[in-house]
Design a protein around this motif. Structure first.
Motif, PDB file in Angstrom:
ATOM      1  N   UNK A   1      -2.425  -8.469   0.099  1.00  0.00           N
ATOM      2  CA  UNK A   1      -1.417  -8.405  -0.962  1.00  0.00           C
ATOM      3  C   UNK A   1      -0.548  -7.170  -0.840  1.00  0.00           C
ATOM      4  N   UNK A   2      -1.093  -6.100  -0.245  1.00  0.00           N
ATOM      5  CA  UNK A   2      -0.339  -4.858  -0.087  1.00  0.00           C
ATOM      6  C   UNK A   2       0.262  -4.716   1.312  1.00  0.00           C
ATOM      7  N   UNK A   3       0.210  -5.777   2.118  1.00  0.00           N
ATOM      8  CA  UNK A   3       0.851  -5.735   3.426  1.00  0.00           C
ATOM      9  C   UNK A   3      -0.048  -5.355   4.582  1.00  0.00           C
ATOM     10  N   UNK A   4      -1.316  -5.034   4.327  1.00  0.00           N
ATOM     11  CA  UNK A   4      -2.240  -4.676   5.414  1.00  0.00           C
ATOM     12  C   UNK A   4      -2.865  -5.952   5.986  1.00  0.00           C
ATOM     13  N   UNK A   5      -2.054  -6.787   6.581  1.00  0.00           N
ATOM     14  CA  UNK A   5      -2.530  -8.107   7.004  1.00  0.00           C
ATOM     15  C   UNK A   5      -3.492  -8.028   8.184  1.00  0.00           C
TER      16      UNK A   5
ATOM     17  N   UNK B   1      -2.476   2.505  -4.859  1.00  0.00           N
ATOM     18  CA  UNK B   1      -3.366   1.339  -4.868  1.00  0.00           C
ATOM     19  C   UNK B   1      -3.467   0.670  -3.499  1.00  0.00           C
ATOM     20  N   UNK B   2      -2.367   0.587  -2.766  1.00  0.00           N
ATOM     21  CA  UNK B   2      -2.419  -0.110  -1.477  1.00  0.00           C
ATOM     22  C   UNK B   2      -3.290   0.662  -0.493  1.00  0.00           C
ATOM     23  N   UNK B   3      -3.173   1.995  -0.538  1.00  0.00           N
ATOM     24  CA  UNK B   3      -3.979   2.804   0.378  1.00  0.00           C
ATOM     25  C   UNK B   3      -5.448   2.777  -0.032  1.00  0.00           C
ATOM     26  N   UNK B   4      -5.696   2.735  -1.319  1.00  0.00           N
ATOM     27  CA  UNK B   4      -7.085   2.605  -1.775  1.00  0.00           C
ATOM     28  C   UNK B   4      -7.681   1.280  -1.302  1.00  0.00           C
ATOM     29  N   UNK B   5      -6.878   0.213  -1.353  1.00  0.00           N
ATOM     30  CA  UNK B   5      -7.361  -1.091  -0.884  1.00  0.00           C
ATOM     31  C   UNK B   5      -7.714  -1.037   0.595  1.00  0.00           C
ATOM     32  N   UNK B   6      -6.885  -0.356   1.393  1.00  0.00           N
ATOM     33  CA  UNK B   6      -7.160  -0.246   2.820  1.00  0.00           C
ATOM     34  C   UNK B   6      -8.420   0.577   3.070  1.00  0.00           C
TER      35      UNK B   6
ATOM     36  N   UNK C   1     -11.770  -7.764  -0.891  1.00  0.00           N
ATOM     37  CA  UNK C   1     -11.070  -6.612  -0.315  1.00  0.00           C
ATOM     38  C   UNK C   1     -10.008  -7.055   0.686  1.00  0.00           C
ATOM     39  N   UNK C   2     -10.297  -8.119   1.435  1.00  0.00           N
ATOM     40  CA  UNK C   2      -9.307  -8.651   2.367  1.00  0.00           C
ATOM     41  C   UNK C   2      -8.074  -9.158   1.643  1.00  0.00           C
TER      42      UNK C   2
END
Length: 874
Positions: free
Chosen positions: A355-359, A318-323, A349-350
């Motif tokens: 939320x997954x650390x991709x600040x 999920x985190x990579x999909x968000x990125x 999306x931001x």
């Protein structure tokens, strides 16, 4: 343990097989040799299951998922047929690991659940560890941390170093994805130590590589590149572990080396397909999309980002999909695909990224969306998005890019509120963060890319200064914007024997190619390409730089140093060229018209001067000369208008250009013929050169160098040596190492040689010497550049202008190494006139005439205009 030992007749085969199963990582070849022996000669069903298990584990070590699956399938079938349920459960544990690497988490969880029912003791603890690994890969980092932290003490208690190290790696990655960078580094270092103590050097090297990923997330690009290189040297084979190419490509993208990054990604994708690991292609696509965005090609980012998001969703990453979703939205917004829906989607999306650390990715997306909302007049939406982007400016840890984005968001909010004081303060803080980071980087290309983070901050500040109409404010912020251009404290990076060796081999290959033909030439060109890549790779690893950021040149300091000289400093903003002209201590601001017009006329002038030089003095040359005169008048009319009235007094002119106007052949302009003109990358560079030039240097004899194949070169330098004394290097004596040793710290260095400028890789621009080309990379190894350098070579004064006005080329490299003044050409010059110009130039220099004035007089006397005085010419 050798294969011979386990195959001895007295050895217990089952015990031997169990030992090999737990030692596969230390010696996969030996393990496979033993396993194949048992498969070929033994009918013991348990031993055959263990042998297949060993082969599967060896294939995992080599990254061959398809091969590993085949061995697992055979091992499971054999174990179930023989009703060896414990062995089957152990094989299923390995199968779960393999399916995870293949990108099939559902199957991995099923195998783990089936195995857990039958595992006891140490194997049950291993299952607990693998559960934590699966949770980590599915972005359930807190749950993963709990599971792994529970398993670790028990694994260590049983002396199970292999699985304890696996747990440390997984927990380290869980920390990394949550931006717990110190904890991630600690866990990965612990895993590296455990793998190393257990003889699993390849796994230890992979931990070193993962520590490079931590450094990259922290924004420490030099350390990341060094760790990646150390891991490869320690045995990480990119063909067996293609994912390391993906990580390195991300680092190369951060360094601005987009073409190299794409090459790495193509190789990674091809190898993943060959190994049956297509599921990892999502990482390749996502990095490719990020590379396209950094390279300014958002359209090329959309497809790869969409493919990556689709694959990540199928794998429940999920985190990579968000990125990936954020990357696609970023690309679409930059292409102008903006609507109320896309702005709302960018906001969501931001938040998902953050939320997954991709600040950093979240801040960049919010910033882009905020700017587009501003452009559409949606002020409330814009403010909301920019406020979100600005939140990253104070977070720790935060990458330099994130800090720059955060402070830029704050500056844009201040611009919307009409608060210039807050705007300038935000830009100052953001620029300081960039400068602090960039000045610690020794390697040129990453350093230039790092300063490029200041580009938008500088543009916002310069735009506000221009709106104020205050020329001193414009001068101050324009200088702050291009502070890094050709400015580096003359601190020598540590010597890198491998870089020096690669440069020597490259020179030799180029020399060999000159005499080659046919097949030999094709082979030589291929070798040259490989060696150029090796040089570039090694140059990225050079450490050094300065602990302190350079200070901005104060306006009063500049005005005092100018004396009676006239200053013209140019800025490009919103497609127009602006100038601050300083005459008699008074600064005035001017709008010089469209930037495109100035660039077009400059290109036309350079083209006509080059054709004139090539055609000789005949009728065709006269036609080109007439066209060049018209173009020169047009350039002068646009760029020199602010100071034209002051120039007839015979005063010297100091010019700080912008963008493509660094290549203006100023001596060709009517008002500049015979006048001392100095072209400086920045005022700070000019002031530093002025201070260095005024230092007393009794030591350091002049050095005269001639390269091969240039008709007048030896005659030129022989005459200069006879008149000025010093050291003469000609013929076979003019090789690269002798020249570098002689010019290091010299008072004056004159090199007459063929020169070649590389637009694609400016640090591979070169001067031909006896043993081959002398490259920009060679010059960057100098401890201290000569005080004055004269490059009697075609176009040696040209530079590639990168982001934020950063310059790269031979002359820029010398200025960066502490040279005060470089005299070099920006257009081709006729060989027969060059020698005469150089003799006149040095005659005037020996009489104490300042370099800029000496060059002006020499060119005027001999009808030449292609040379510039760069840096400080007083």
């Amino acid at each position: 343990m050798s294969a011979a030992a386990v195959l001895a007749p007295t050895a217990d085969p089952i015990s031997a097989a169990l030992r090999w199963r737990d030692r596969v990582g230390a010696d996969p070849d030996g393990a496979v040799q033993a396993a194949e022996h048992w498969l070929a000669r033994s009918g013991d069903r348990e031993l055959r299951v263990l042998a297949r298990h060993i082969c599967a584990l060896a294939a995992v070590e080599r990254g061959r998922s398809a091969e590993a699956c085949r061995h697992v399938r055979l091992a499971l079938s054999a174990a179930r047929h023989a009703r060896l349920w414990e062995r089957a459960a152990q094989v299923q544990l390995t199968s779960a690991w393999i399916e995870l690497n293949r990108g099939d988490p559902d199957t991995a969880w099923r195998h783990l659940a089936e195995a857990t029912e039958r595992l006891t003791g140490q194997d049950a603890v291993r299952a607990m560890c693998l559960r934590g690994v699966l949770l980590c890969h599915q972005d359930l980092q807190e749950e993963a941390d709990l599971a792994l932290s529970a398993a670790l003490p028990r694994l260590l208690e049983h002396g199970d170093h292999q699985w304890a190290a696996n747990a440390y790696v997984a927990r380290g990655l869980a920390h990394l994805y949550r931006n717990g960078l110190d904890s991630a580094e600690s866990d990965l270092a612990a895993a590296e130590a455990l793998f190393g103590s257990d003889g699993r050097d390849n796994r230890a090297a992979l931990c070193r590589h993962n520590r490079g990923c931590v450094a990259l997330r922290a924004g420490d690009l030099p350390r990341a590149l060094q760790l990646f290189d150390q891991a490869r040297t320690a045995g990480v084979d990119p063909d067996e572990h293609p994912e390391v190419r993906i990580d390195r490509a991300e680092a190369l993208t951060e360094a601005g080396l987009h073409d190299q990054a794409r090459v790495e990604l193509r190789r990674a994708a091809d190898r993943l397909r060959r190994l049956g690991r297509q599921a990892r292609l999502g990482d390749t696509w996502l990095t490719l999309a990020g590379c396209a965005l950094r390279a300014g090609d958002p359209e090329a980012a959309i497809g790869p980002a969409r493919n990556a998001a689709r694959l990540f969703r199928s794998q429940r990453r999920r985190s990579w999909a968000a990125l990936a979703v954020a990357t696609e939205l970023q690309a679409r917004l930059r292409m102008g695909q903006v609507s109320r829906y896309s702005l709302a989607a960018a906001k969501r999306a931001g938040h998902a990224c953050a939320a997954h650390g991709w600040t950093t990715a979240a801040a960049e997306l919010w910033l882009t969306a905020g700017r587009e909302a501003t452009r559409l007049g949606r002020r409330i939406t814009a403010r909301t998005l920019l406020e979100l982007a600005a939140t990253g400016r104070g977070e720790v840890p935060g990458s330099t890019r994130q800090l720059a984005v955060g402070w830029l968001g704050e500056a844009l909010l201040a611009a919307d509120a009409g608060d210039d004081d807050r705007l300038f303060d935000s830009c100052r803080r953001g620029l300081r963060a960039v400068e602090t980071y960039a000045t610690g980087i020794a390697a040129w290309e990453p350093r230039i890319e790092a300063f490029g983070l200041a580009e938008e901050l500088g543009e916002v500040a310069v735009g506000a200064a221009l709106r104020s109409g205050d020329p001193r404010l414009v001068l101050r912020w324009g200088e702050r914007y291009r502070l890094g251009s050709a400015h580096r404290p003359p601190v020598r990076p540590p010597e890198d024997p491998e870089l020096g060796s690669a440069l020597v081999r490259l020179r030799s290959a180029v020399s060999g190619a000159i005499a080659a033909d046919g097949t030999r030439l094709r082979t030589a060109l291929s070798e040259i390409g490989a060696l150029e890549r090796r040089v570039r790779d090694r140059a990225l690893l050079v450490s050094g730089g300065s602990a302190d950021a350079a200070q901005v040149a104060g306006v009063d300091e500049v005005l005092s140093a100018l004396g009676e000289d006239v200053l013209l400093t140019l800025f490009a903003h919103d497609g127009r060229v602006h100038a601050v002209a300083v005459v008699d201590g008074r600064a005035e601001l001017h709008d010089l018209g469209p930037e495109a017009t100035a660039v077009l006329e400059t290109q036309r002038l350079r083209y006509l001067l080059a054709r004139q030089a090539e055609s000789g003095d005949g009728r065709v040359g006269a036609v080109y000369a007439g066209g060049a005169a018209e173009a020169a008048t047009a350039v002068q009319r646009q760029l020199l208008a602010p100071v034209a009235a002051a120039l007839p007094a015979g005063r010297r002119l100091v010019v700080v250009p912008t963008g493509s106007l660094h290549a203006v052949p100023w001596a060709a302009l009517p008002a500049c013929r015979g006048r001392g003109v100095t072209v400086a990358p920045s005022l700070r560079t000019w002031l530093r050169g002025r201070a260095d030039a005024e230092l007393e240097r009794s030591s350091g004899e002049p050095v005269w160098v001639s390269g091969p194949g240039l008709e007048h070169a030896e005659r030129e330098v022989a005459a200069l040596h006879e008149a000025g004394g010093g050291r003469l290097l000609a013929g076979a004596n003019a090789d690269a190492e002798r020249v570098l040793d002689a010019v290091d710290g010299a008072r004056i260095a004159h090199i007459a040689a063929h020169g070649r400028f590389r637009d694609d890789q400016p640090l591979l621009s070169c001067l031909d010497l006896a043993d081959g080309p002398l490259y920009g990379y060679d010059l960057d190894r100098l401890r201290r550049g000569p005080r004055t350098v004269v490059l009697s070579a075609c176009e040696a004064g040209r530079s590639v202008v990168g982001r934020a006005g950063q310059l790269t080329g031979l002359a820029a490299t010398l200025l960066g190494r502490g040279t005060a003044t470089v005299i070099a050409s920006v257009v081709p010059v006729p060989d027969e006139r060059t020698a005469e110009v150089m003799l006149s130039l040095h005659s005037l220099l020996r009489r104490g005439v300042a370099p800029a004035e000496a060059l002006a007089a020499a060119q005027a006397t001999h009808g030449e205009s292609g040379f510039l005085c760069l840096g400080f010419g007083g």
